[in-house]
Design an enzyme around this catalytic site. Sequence first.
Site, PDB file in Angstrom:
ATOM      1  NE  ARG A  77     -39.348  34.521 -52.011  1.00  0.00           N
ATOM      2  CZ  ARG A  77     -38.728  35.483 -51.348  1.00  0.00           C
ATOM      3  NH1 ARG A  77     -37.911  36.312 -51.975  1.00  0.00           N
ATOM      4  NH2 ARG A  77     -38.925  35.659 -50.064  1.00  0.00           N
ATOM      5  CE1 TYR A 136     -31.743  34.516 -43.131  1.00  0.00           C
ATOM      6  CE2 TYR A 136     -34.049  35.138 -42.860  1.00  0.00           C
ATOM      7  CZ  TYR A 136     -32.712  35.445 -42.739  1.00  0.00           C
ATOM      8  OH  TYR A 136     -32.334  36.652 -42.225  1.00  0.00           O
ATOM      9  CB  ILE A 193     -40.330  40.136 -62.051  1.00  0.00           C
ATOM     10  CG1 ILE A 193     -40.089  40.443 -63.530  1.00  0.00           C
ATOM     11  CG2 ILE A 193     -40.998  38.775 -61.882  1.00  0.00           C
ATOM     12  CD1 ILE A 193     -39.010  39.650 -64.169  1.00  0.00           C
ATOM     13  CE  LYS A 231     -30.654  35.050 -39.487  1.00  0.00           C
ATOM     14  NZ  LYS A 231     -29.631  35.957 -38.987  1.00  0.00           N
ATOM     15  N   GLY A 244     -20.114  38.494 -49.632  1.00  0.00           N
ATOM     16  CA  GLY A 244     -21.038  39.516 -50.143  1.00  0.00           C
ATOM     17  C   GLY A 244     -20.305  40.707 -50.751  1.00  0.00           C
ATOM     18  CG  ASP A 295     -18.028  40.138 -44.018  1.00  0.00           C
ATOM     19  OD1 ASP A 295     -19.021  40.774 -43.628  1.00  0.00           O
ATOM     20  OD2 ASP A 295     -18.049  39.411 -45.034  1.00  0.00           O
ATOM     21  CG  ASN A 296     -17.557  34.947 -45.631  1.00  0.00           C
ATOM     22  OD1 ASN A 296     -18.160  35.969 -45.954  1.00  0.00           O
ATOM     23  ND2 ASN A 296     -18.146  33.777 -45.547  1.00  0.00           N
TER      24      ASN A 296
HETATM   25  C1  UD1 Z   1     -36.331  39.591 -45.892  1.00  0.00           C
HETATM   26  C2  UD1 Z   1     -34.921  39.663 -45.403  1.00  0.00           C
HETATM   27  C3  UD1 Z   1     -34.661  38.633 -44.369  1.00  0.00           C
HETATM   28  C4  UD1 Z   1     -35.670  38.821 -43.280  1.00  0.00           C
HETATM   29  C5  UD1 Z   1     -37.051  38.700 -43.869  1.00  0.00           C
HETATM   30  C6  UD1 Z   1     -38.183  38.877 -42.912  1.00  0.00           C
HETATM   31  C7  UD1 Z   1     -33.663  40.669 -47.155  1.00  0.00           C
HETATM   32  C8  UD1 Z   1     -32.614  40.490 -48.194  1.00  0.00           C
HETATM   33  N1  UD1 Z   1     -34.003  39.559 -46.489  1.00  0.00           N
HETATM   34  O1  UD1 Z   1     -36.605  38.370 -46.607  1.00  0.00           O
HETATM   35  O2  UD1 Z   1     -33.373  38.768 -43.827  1.00  0.00           O
HETATM   36  O3  UD1 Z   1     -35.463  37.875 -42.295  1.00  0.00           O
HETATM   37  O4  UD1 Z   1     -37.189  39.703 -44.843  1.00  0.00           O
HETATM   38  O5  UD1 Z   1     -39.394  38.716 -43.617  1.00  0.00           O
HETATM   39  O6  UD1 Z   1     -34.130  41.757 -46.905  1.00  0.00           O
HETATM   40  N2  UD1 Z   1     -40.334  39.805 -54.265  1.00  0.00           N
HETATM   41  C9  UD1 Z   1     -40.863  40.029 -55.525  1.00  0.00           C
HETATM   42  N3  UD1 Z   1     -40.012  40.243 -56.576  1.00  0.00           N
HETATM   43  C10 UD1 Z   1     -38.657  40.238 -56.439  1.00  0.00           C
HETATM   44  C11 UD1 Z   1     -38.119  39.996 -55.152  1.00  0.00           C
HETATM   45  C12 UD1 Z   1     -38.969  39.780 -54.087  1.00  0.00           C
HETATM   46  O7  UD1 Z   1     -42.087  40.033 -55.714  1.00  0.00           O
HETATM   47  O8  UD1 Z   1     -37.948  40.453 -57.446  1.00  0.00           O
HETATM   48  C13 UD1 Z   1     -41.230  39.601 -53.111  1.00  0.00           C
HETATM   49  C14 UD1 Z   1     -41.025  38.271 -52.407  1.00  0.00           C
HETATM   50  O9  UD1 Z   1     -41.782  37.253 -52.995  1.00  0.00           O
HETATM   51  C15 UD1 Z   1     -41.482  38.613 -50.990  1.00  0.00           C
HETATM   52  C16 UD1 Z   1     -41.149  40.098 -50.837  1.00  0.00           C
HETATM   53  O10 UD1 Z   1     -40.952  40.598 -52.143  1.00  0.00           O
HETATM   54  O11 UD1 Z   1     -42.863  38.440 -50.855  1.00  0.00           O
HETATM   55  C17 UD1 Z   1     -39.918  40.376 -50.016  1.00  0.00           C
HETATM   56  O12 UD1 Z   1     -38.845  39.591 -50.540  1.00  0.00           O
HETATM   57  P1  UD1 Z   1     -37.326  39.856 -50.100  1.00  0.00           P
HETATM   58  O13 UD1 Z   1     -37.026  41.294 -50.140  1.00  0.00           O
HETATM   59  O14 UD1 Z   1     -36.476  38.926 -50.860  1.00  0.00           O
HETATM   60  O15 UD1 Z   1     -37.338  39.550 -48.562  1.00  0.00           O
HETATM   61  P2  UD1 Z   1     -37.794  38.351 -47.666  1.00  0.00           P
HETATM   62  O16 UD1 Z   1     -37.750  37.066 -48.372  1.00  0.00           O
HETATM   63  O17 UD1 Z   1     -39.103  38.768 -47.023  1.00  0.00           O
END
Ligand code: UD1
Length: 337
Positions: free
Chosen positions: A271, A144, A203, A148, A38, A34-35
């Site tokens: 988003r 992303y 949020i 992958k 994180g 690991d680097n």
């Molecule tokens: C996550 C994974 C990623 C995986 C993907 C599959 C993580 C960190 N990443 O990305 O490795 O490949 O799922 O779908 O788990 N949201 C909000 N408010 C916030 C943050 C997020 O509304 O403050 C919403 C986002 O818009 C999204 C959902 O929650 O719709 C999930 O977001 P997030 O947990 O960041 O994961 P993914 O982008 O789905």
Amino acid sequence: MESKKVLVSGGAGFIGSHVANYLADQGNKVVVFDNFVGGKDNLKYFGDEIEVFEGDMTDRNACKKALNKVDAVFCLGAHAAEGQSVFIPIFNAETNLMGSITLLTESINAGIKDFVFTSTIAAYGKPEKLPIREDAPLMPEDPYGVTKMAFEHYLRVYYELEKINPYIVRFFNVYGPRQRMDDPYRGVVPIFINKCFKGENPIIFGDGLQKRAFTYISDIVEPICSIVGKKKLINNPVNIGAEKAWTVKELAEKIIEKTGSKVEIEHVDKRTSDVKVVYADVSKAKKLLDYEAKVGFDEGIEKTIEWAKGEGIKDFKYMDYFEIPKMAHGIYKTKDI
Ligand code: UD1
């Protein structure tokens, strides 16, 4: 898997550290590679049975040294941030694609055959049919997912050239203890928990009706750690994760209720490239990996909150690095998460 020397890249990360612990508990000699981009927090879960090797997956020499006498590779090192990847495409490709290719190249040079790669449901993009089967088209909607998917093809190519036995797992939205609570760009579960602890409103991006198959960490660790040697899964990607999907709004309500926090949900613009509903068929994993979801949503959220209480409130760590600033959600720039 009979006892081996295994390398876990990204082994100090959320999923990687759980995988490292599990593989060590099974009697394997584990090298965590690991680097530490994180952080080093998860090193506290390791005892002397796990060797920690600091290095970057994009560094050929570091890969070479770390792979010394290794029998199998678990390639988990990645910057797993879908939403962030649209405005940092170069960093995303360097870390997730070039890093994986470098580790693969040096694994082949070292004569290592078994190579496990954590891909993602994001590789499918917007699904034509739900639940998504492994043979569905791969049409990712963000960089992303693209990197992958691309690396899955590298693995296929070197498999066809008889250089590697790739095992590709496509995970969903994994959550649980050890996931970073201070990263505002990824991981909605720890972000919402941290917000509730702070007494700040969680949020939601968009209407909150986007659905995700939230999967508790322990449910995916066992199947990924038992995949090496399963001949039917060589070069045969497999979905692993929860069968039921929940809306982000339901998630926020659940976390508010279970933390007993007096906050209210806030909505901001959607988003960029946020797929609406995504969950997948896991019958292949059930058949070939004995996959079974053991931890329900309520229980998983409760366990995560319990762990997070021990960690305490965290300050979010923002980046001031935007490759395409105009693509970054305003909230990231105003540091309002
Ligand atoms: C996550 C994974 C990623 C995986 C993907 C599959 C993580 C960190 N990443 O990305 O490795 O490949 O799922 O779908 O788990 N949201 C909000 N408010 C916030 C943050 C997020 O509304 O403050 C919403 C986002 O818009 C999204 C959902 O929650 O719709 C999930 O977001 P997030 O947990 O960041 O994961 P993914 O982008 O789905």
